[in-house]
Design a protein around this motif. Structure first.
Motif, PDB file in Angstrom:
ATOM      1  N   LEU A  34      21.156  83.732 107.903  1.00 41.64           N
ATOM      2  CA  LEU A  34      21.227  82.298 107.620  1.00 41.64           C
ATOM      3  C   LEU A  34      22.412  81.651 108.331  1.00 41.64           C
ATOM      4  O   LEU A  34      22.349  80.483 108.713  1.00 41.64           O
ATOM      5  N   THR A  35      23.458  82.411 108.524  1.00 44.92           N
ATOM      6  CA  THR A  35      24.640  81.878 109.210  1.00 44.92           C
ATOM      7  C   THR A  35      24.286  81.387 110.609  1.00 44.92           C
ATOM      8  O   THR A  35      24.720  80.314 111.032  1.00 44.92           O
ATOM      9  N   LEU A  36      23.492  82.153 111.346  1.00 42.72           N
ATOM     10  CA  LEU A  36      23.087  81.731 112.689  1.00 42.72           C
ATOM     11  C   LEU A  36      22.224  80.477 112.640  1.00 42.72           C
ATOM     12  O   LEU A  36      22.319  79.623 113.523  1.00 42.72           O
ATOM     13  N   TRP A  37      21.384  80.380 111.629  1.00 45.39           N
ATOM     14  CA  TRP A  37      20.514  79.211 111.490  1.00 45.39           C
ATOM     15  C   TRP A  37      21.354  77.950 111.292  1.00 45.39           C
ATOM     16  O   TRP A  37      21.003  76.881 111.782  1.00 45.39           O
ATOM     17  N   VAL A  38      22.450  78.073 110.570  1.00 49.42           N
ATOM     18  CA  VAL A  38      23.317  76.922 110.318  1.00 49.42           C
ATOM     19  C   VAL A  38      24.227  76.655 111.522  1.00 49.42           C
ATOM     20  O   VAL A  38      24.429  75.504 111.916  1.00 49.42           O
ATOM     21  N   LEU A  39      24.756  77.718 112.123  1.00 50.63           N
ATOM     22  CA  LEU A  39      25.722  77.549 113.204  1.00 50.63           C
ATOM     23  C   LEU A  39      25.098  77.066 114.507  1.00 50.63           C
ATOM     24  O   LEU A  39      25.785  76.429 115.308  1.00 50.63           O
ATOM     25  N   PHE A  40      23.821  77.356 114.737  1.00 44.58           N
ATOM     26  CA  PHE A  40      23.195  76.914 115.984  1.00 44.58           C
ATOM     27  C   PHE A  40      23.288  75.395 116.157  1.00 44.58           C
ATOM     28  O   PHE A  40      23.897  74.915 117.113  1.00 44.58           O
ATOM     29  N   PHE A  97       9.776  82.413 112.424  1.00 45.37           N
ATOM     30  CA  PHE A  97      10.333  81.131 111.988  1.00 45.37           C
ATOM     31  C   PHE A  97      11.528  80.713 112.843  1.00 45.37           C
ATOM     32  O   PHE A  97      11.722  79.529 113.111  1.00 45.37           O
ATOM     33  N   SER A  98      12.331  81.688 113.261  1.00 44.09           N
ATOM     34  CA  SER A  98      13.501  81.324 114.068  1.00 44.09           C
ATOM     35  C   SER A  98      13.079  80.772 115.426  1.00 44.09           C
ATOM     36  O   SER A  98      13.756  79.902 115.986  1.00 44.09           O
ATOM     37  N   LEU A  99      11.953  81.233 115.955  1.00 43.63           N
ATOM     38  CA  LEU A  99      11.454  80.681 117.219  1.00 43.63           C
ATOM     39  C   LEU A  99      11.030  79.224 117.046  1.00 43.63           C
ATOM     40  O   LEU A  99      11.316  78.377 117.902  1.00 43.63           O
ATOM     41  N   VAL A 102      14.293  77.086 116.733  1.00 41.52           N
ATOM     42  CA  VAL A 102      14.947  76.843 118.021  1.00 41.52           C
ATOM     43  C   VAL A 102      14.105  75.896 118.870  1.00 41.52           C
ATOM     44  O   VAL A 102      14.646  75.033 119.577  1.00 41.52           O
ATOM     45  N   LEU A 103      12.796  76.019 118.794  1.00 44.71           N
ATOM     46  CA  LEU A 103      11.916  75.120 119.539  1.00 44.71           C
ATOM     47  C   LEU A 103      12.148  73.666 119.132  1.00 44.71           C
ATOM     48  O   LEU A 103      12.359  72.802 119.980  1.00 44.71           O
TER      49      LEU A 103
END
Length: 121
Positions: A34-40, A97-99, A102-103
């Motif tokens: 989740l950290t990467l999802w927020v930090l992106f 979901f992460s793709l 990012v899309l």
């Protein structure tokens, strides 16, 4: 110093987005927490604004275009990965979901960066 910190945060944000794309493809071993999802988006936006504050007026369009282009490239890689996975060309490692994330984020922020600072007609 603010310019360097901003560029560093922008790079970390883009790296977070790249990691979110590479994990489902199996290129990188690990998990997209989740950290990467927020930090992106957070680091990408904060880094851009910090760098933009200290960038000379003439160089600001270049910063916007470079950051926007990198975000659109990330979004296009995510889109290609989704198409290849939908066609069963490659097997996803976990969920996609992460793709999708990012899309969407890459297209929205990247398009905004590319569309800003246009010359008046």
């Amino acid at each position: 110093m603010i310019l360097v910190a901003g560029l560093f945060l922008l790079a970390l944000g883009l790296f977070s987005g790249a990691f979110l794309v590479l994990v489902p493809l199996g290129v990188v071993n690990g998990t997209a927490s989740l950290t990467l999802w927020v930090l992106f988006p957070a680091f990408t936006i904060a880094g851009y604004f910090m760098a933009a504050v200290r960038t000379e007026r003439a160089a600001l369009p270049v910063l916007s275009r470079v950051a926007g282009s990198m975000l659109v490239v990330l979004a296009l890689i995510a889109a290609a990965a989704l198409v290849l996975q939908a066609g069963a060309v490659i097997e996803p490692r976990g969920d996609t979901f992460s793709l999708w994330y990012v899309l969407v984020i890459g297209l929205v922020l990247g398009s905004a960066g590319l569309a800003s600072h246009r010359a008046p007609a």
